[in-house]
Design a protein around this motif. Structure first.
Motif, PDB file in Angstrom:
ATOM      1  N   SER A  90      -6.766   3.566  -4.975  1.00 30.09           N
ATOM      2  CA  SER A  90      -6.514   4.187  -3.145  1.00 30.09           C
ATOM      3  C   SER A  90      -5.007   4.614  -2.968  1.00 30.09           C
ATOM      4  CB  SER A  90      -7.513   3.563  -1.940  1.00 30.09           C
ATOM      5  OG  SER A  90      -8.983   3.157  -3.026  1.00 30.09           O
ATOM      6  N   ASN A  91      -3.985   3.692  -3.758  1.00 29.50           N
ATOM      7  CA  ASN A  91      -2.529   3.561  -2.865  1.00 29.50           C
ATOM      8  C   ASN A  91      -2.459   2.410  -1.698  1.00 29.50           C
ATOM      9  OD1 ASN A  91       0.252   4.458  -3.632  1.00 29.50           O
ATOM     10  ND2 ASN A  91       0.374   5.569  -1.594  1.00 29.50           N
ATOM     11  N   ARG A  92      -2.865   1.807  -1.973  1.00 32.07           N
ATOM     12  CA  ARG A  92      -3.632   0.101  -1.178  1.00 32.07           C
ATOM     13  C   ARG A  92      -2.847  -0.965  -2.321  1.00 32.07           C
ATOM     14  NH1 ARG A  92      -8.061  -1.757  -0.424  1.00 32.07           N
ATOM     15  NH2 ARG A  92      -8.948  -0.650  -1.699  1.00 32.07           N
ATOM     16  N   LEU A  93      -1.602  -1.097  -2.768  1.00 31.39           N
ATOM     17  CA  LEU A  93      -0.762  -2.198  -3.649  1.00 31.39           C
ATOM     18  C   LEU A  93      -0.539  -3.192  -2.755  1.00 31.39           C
ATOM     19  CD1 LEU A  93       1.875   0.848  -4.874  1.00 31.39           C
ATOM     20  CD2 LEU A  93      -0.421   0.155  -6.073  1.00 31.39           C
TER      21      LEU A  93
ATOM     22  N   ALA B 184      -2.423  -8.315  -3.020  1.00 29.81           N
ATOM     23  CA  ALA B 184      -2.970  -9.814  -1.781  1.00 29.81           C
ATOM     24  C   ALA B 184      -4.407 -10.850  -2.916  1.00 29.81           C
ATOM     25  CB  ALA B 184      -3.484  -9.999  -0.389  1.00 29.81           C
ATOM     26  N   ILE B 185      -5.371  -9.856  -3.048  1.00 33.19           N
ATOM     27  CA  ILE B 185      -6.207  -9.600  -4.143  1.00 33.19           C
ATOM     28  C   ILE B 185      -5.857 -11.351  -5.525  1.00 33.19           C
ATOM     29  CG2 ILE B 185      -8.246  -8.924  -5.329  1.00 33.19           C
ATOM     30  CD1 ILE B 185      -8.636  -6.385  -3.843  1.00 33.19           C
ATOM     31  N   GLY B 186      -4.653 -10.679  -5.415  1.00 31.59           N
ATOM     32  CA  GLY B 186      -4.296 -11.621  -6.500  1.00 31.59           C
ATOM     33  C   GLY B 186      -3.682 -12.672  -6.524  1.00 31.59           C
ATOM     34  N   ASP B 187      -3.272 -12.837  -5.594  1.00 32.85           N
ATOM     35  CA  ASP B 187      -3.097 -13.757  -5.244  1.00 32.85           C
ATOM     36  C   ASP B 187      -3.912 -14.969  -4.218  1.00 32.85           C
ATOM     37  OD1 ASP B 187       0.047 -12.927  -5.181  1.00 32.85           O
ATOM     38  OD2 ASP B 187       0.232 -12.524  -3.376  1.00 32.85           O
TER      39      ASP B 187
END
Length: 920
Positions: A468-471, A476-479
């Motif tokens: 969705s182009n919300r990089l 943030a999810i990964g962090d």
């Protein structure tokens, strides 16, 4: 290989040139009275009148002999004497595995004729042949399918093309020829041609060919255990089988893949069943050492009419899914879903794949399976079937199966449940474009199992964010998840590559690489797909950081994928490798790699799309100088792009290669517009690296673009940790200021990274800037550096630089006196010695050398020899493609080209020789 047809064509050309043609052994064509045919060489030589022998080369008779290995010994020796005396010309063919008579062998041993191996076409040549035969562009996937079916065998290719045209499976759609493969058993003629190549087989050889037809690849050990070792050696020598080596493993396959279909179609069912059971039992006795061995055992027993246990079926289906053999995996899952019907049922449901009611029938089967005696195992099979259907491209059916199985209330292992939810979510978002529904399913599943137990579903969340182009959301999810110190192996392998990919796109390849390296030691237990995706993302990070060598080492690291087609390679790794090859100045290698990958089904594979490798191929073709094919491939990519799903990152990569193709084909304004539009969109999404790369292309094409966007490029590069991106921004600044010193510095930085094409281009621009400011010596030095770097990578300046470089490379030819001075200086003579020989002053010699250095683009005396050779090559036109001449007869007494002593003179005659001569 079609040697008889090749010989007939050569003889026809000889007859067209007015030569007397004598044909032996069936080498014929519709020649009318232009050729005489004979049953044997002895008969042919007896018929030749002495008055016709000898004379000039163009007047000698041409004897064409098909299957020269069948010639009798006496005739062979007589032919040798006539050719050695310069009285006959010869064209002959023989089988590779056959022993030819001594007289025929002496013809090429004595260098009277040339010995030519008729090899299969490579992929590039196959494309050329198809264009010549079909008269139009051929779909890239079609090229790969035809290659896979024939392996370039000229005879098989011709027969397959003619058969496919006749049954209309090869057809022209919107100006492009498309072939989906054999729709049914090969026709009679094609089958007869294939069987002709399998004639005269012994009992053991025939047994091995049959075994390969139903069970290839076949390990050599199994062939030996079956008493067929000698048959394998014999068939290898005849070219009927080919040997593949993977580590310590040696496999056998039929050399022509089409042979497998033909041989299997003529085999009795009882023979096929016996051979399949025999190979399956042999594999089982070896202990099924490899993962794919289980799949082969199960498949062979199924084909032999034996249905394995459900656990074996599921294990085999998982392996088939890994191998992208979706049809086989689907069949295995359907068998695992079977259940014995109750007395009230007449028969179990039997869904028919690809039928209109297939999805509904599958849901019925899954519902029944939930009420069976072993519901857990049946639902596990249904969840696996859902994943298979996603890979196959049956996305609606996959959603129906996964929804039914996940909502039936039957307990399954936690890991399998999470994997099925992940598959369903990605299918909804990626293939069906139902992102809100995917988010709802994901939220429901995470709530049901708890955030700490969600596992790979966190990877699903990050993946949807990237799509969705919300990089920033993905990062943030990964962090959050990775920083909790509770992320296990499944979570890491699902999340780390996606988060690193997002970081790279946001302009932080250094941070992404740090994240990847922190999991490098733990990654060896990851699934194969996750490993290859990790390497592909790491390579992208490395080359954007300016370390092209490290990127190459990452992609070359030994992993679980082997060189055969036993395991497919992720398209994303091919995209990364081809981009790297292009940066290194090896677009031709990228073309070969991408052509092989186009036929892969990427429907299931994130983040690759079907159009992405096609656009990459178009860009690589343009950089290789194949502009027409590049444009055709770009059109093909655009058609695929309209029909297939995509995401913003893939769209931008495609747009960049589209701009590059436009630039290489002369549409500089269109390319600049495309690049600027791409840069604006990427910058608005926070993808600084992509924006700078696009602006860099625009600035190289037009000086006004460099002046307009230099500040923007500098600001974007300041937000990036990528070394390559920062040097590109410096390049834009140097172009805007026309600063020769800055451009030379940029050229050196590109060279140190290994990006030699960009380095050579920057050096040429530096030479132009120096000339414009009157610094001619520095201009020559920069131009010499440009030439050195282009020679090192075997490349050339791009089209937008050619007109500018022509002022350096083709300023004016050397005058006769300058050529004399240059030739003497190249031998090591001093200026005074040259002056003495030419009876001129030393100052005159110095002036001549100054002009010579300028014209040749060199700065040192030790470069004179190389510069002179290049100048001679350009002026003589020997760099142009020479025409093909199939027959060349040397005059009696003319020396062979290999001989250095002009006194050694041997009459010689060439067979199917390519003669190099300047193009007129």
């Amino acid at each position: 290989m079609g040697k008889s047809l090749l010989l007939s064509t050569a003889l026809e050309r000889a007859a067209d040139e007015g030569r007397t043609v004598l044909s032996v052994g069936g080498a014929s064509w519709n020649s009318g009275t232009r050729a005489k045919g004979f049953g044997s060489l002895a008969e042919c030589l007896e018929s030749v009148e002495p008055s016709t022998l000898g004379g000039a080369a163009a007047e000698r008779p041409v004897v064409g002999i098909d299957d020269a290995h069948l010639v009798d010994a006496a005739s062979g020796h007589r032919l040798h004497r006539l050719v050695a005396a310069g009285r006959l010309s010869v064209l002959a063919t023989s089988r590779k595995d056959a022993i030819t008579p001594a007289g025929i062998d002496k013809l090429w041993v004595d260098r009277l004729i040339d010995h030519v191996e008729v090899a299969p076409f490579d992929r590039a040549a196959l494309g050329d042949v198809l264009r010549a035969r079909l008269g139009g562009h051929t779909d890239t996937s079609t090229l790969e399918r035809l290659w896979a079916a024939t392996h370039g065998n000229a005879l098989m290719l011709r027969e397959l093309i003619e058969h496919s045209l006749e049954d209309e499976s090869l057809r022209c759609l919107n100006g492009t020829w498309v072939w989906q493969g054999l729709t049914e058993r090969p026709g009679k003629r094609l089958s007869d041609v294939i069987r002709l190549g399998l004639r005269d087989l012994s009992h053991d050889e025939n047994e091995l060919v049959n075994m390969l037809a139903v069970a290839e690849p076949l390990e050599v050990d199994i062939a030996a255990a079956s008493g067929l070792a000698h048959a394998a050696e014999s068939l290898d020598l005849r070219g009927i089988v080919r040997v593949e080596r993977t580590g310590a493993r040696v496999d056998l396959r039929l050399a022509v893949p089409l042979s497998r279909v033909v041989v299997a179609s003529r085999m009795s069912d009882l023979t096929a069943q016996r051979l399949r059971r025999q190979v399956a039992d042999a594999l089982e006795r070896t202990g099924a050492r490899r993962v794919e061995d289980v799949l082969r055992i199960v498949s062979l027993r199924m084909e032999a009419g034996i249905v394995p246990e459900r656990d074996q079926l599921l294990a085999a289906a998982r392996t088939a899914l890994q191998r992208r053999d979706f049809s086989l995996a689907e069949r295995l899952c359907l068998l695992a879903l079977r259940d014995t019907p109750s007395k009230s049922d007449s028969a179990p449901y039997r869904p028919v794949p690809d039928s209109v009611e297939y999805g509904t029938d599958l849901c019925h089967v899954v519902t029944r399976a939930a009420r069976s005696s072993e519901p857990s195992d049946c639902i596990r099979a249904a969840l696996l079937l859902g994943q298979v259907l996603v890979g196959k491209g049956s996305h609606q059916e996959a959603e129906a199966v996964l929804a039914t199985a996940l909502e039936c209330g039957v307990d399954v292992p936690h890991a399998e449940y999470i994997a099925a939810v992940h598959t369903r979510v990605i299918n909804l978002a990626w293939r069906l474009r139902r992102v809100p529904d995917a988010g709802a399913v994901l939220a429901h599943a995470i709530k049901a199992v708890g955030s700490e137990q969600a596992g790979v579903l966190h990877g699903s969340r990050a993946m949807i964010a990237v799509m969705s182009n919300r990089l920033q959301d993905a990062v943030a999810i990964g962090d959050t998840v990775l920083g909790a110190q509770t992320a296990g192996l499944p979570v890491a392998q699902a999340l780390v590559p996606v988060v690193a990919f997002a970081r790279t796109e946001l302009g932080d390849p250094a941070g992404a690489l740090e994240l990847l390296n922190s999991y490098r030691d733990l990654s060896y237990d990851w699934d194969t797909d996750a490993l290859v995706l990790l390497d592909a993302v790491a390579a992208r990070c490395s080359y954007l950081s300016g370390n092209l060598q490290e990127a190459a080492e990452t992609l070359d690291a030994p992993r679980r994928y082997d060189s055969t087609d036993r395991w497919p390679v992720l398209v994303q790794s091919i995209i990364a490798r081809s981009r790297l090859l292009r940066l290194l100045g090896q677009p031709e290698r990228a073309v070969v790699l991408l052509r092989q990958s186009i036929a892969f089904d990427t429907g299931h594979e994130w983040p690759a799309t079907r159009a992405w490798p096609l656009a990459q191929l178009a860009g690589a073709l343009a950089e290789s100088g194949m502009h027409s094919e590049a444009l055709r491939t770009l059109v093909e990519a655009r058609l695929v792009q309209r029909e297939a799903v995509s995401h913003p990152i893939a769209e931008d990569e495609i747009a960049h290669d589209r701009a590059l193709v436009l630039a290489h084909t002369g549409d500089f304004s269109g390319a600049v517009s495309q690049a600027v539009e791409l840069a604006e969109g990427a910058a608005a999404s926070g993808r600084t690296g992509t924006a700078v790369i696009a602006l860099h292309l625009a600035a190289r094409l037009k000086e006004s673009a460099a002046c307009r966007f230099r500040n923007q490029a500098r600001e974007l590069a300041a937000q990036s940790t990528g070394g390559l991106v920062r040097v590109m921004a410096d390049h834009i600044q140097a172009l805007a200021e026309a600063d020769g010193n800055a451009l030379s510095k940029v050229a050196k930085q590109f060279r140190d990274m290994g990006a030699l094409p960009l380095a050579g281009e920057a050096a040429a621009q530096a030479a132009r800037a120096y000339r414009a400011s009157g610094q001619r010596r520095k201009g020559r030095e920069a131009w010499a550096a440009c030439q050195d770097m282009l020679r090192a990578c075997g490349g050339a300046l791009p089209p937008w630089m050619v007109s500018e470089s022509r002022g350096e490379s083709d300023i004016a030819p050397l005058t006769p006196r300058e050529r004399e001075v240059a030739a003497l200086a190249a031998t090591g003579l001093s200026n005074r010695d040259i002056a003495n020989q030419l009876v001129v002053s030393v100052r005159t010699v110095e002036n001549h050398l100054h002009r010579i250095y300028h014209k040749l683009g060199i700065t040192a005396r030790n470069n004179l020899k190389q510069g002179l050779e290049q100048a001679t090559t350009q002026s003589d036109g020997t760099n142009r493609t020479a025409p093909m001449q199939l027959i060349r007869s040397a005059e009696p007494g003319s020396p062979a080209p290999e001989m250095k002593d002009s006194d050694r003179r041997t009459p010689r005659q060439s067979v199917l020789r390519f003669v190099d001569r300047p193009a007129s």
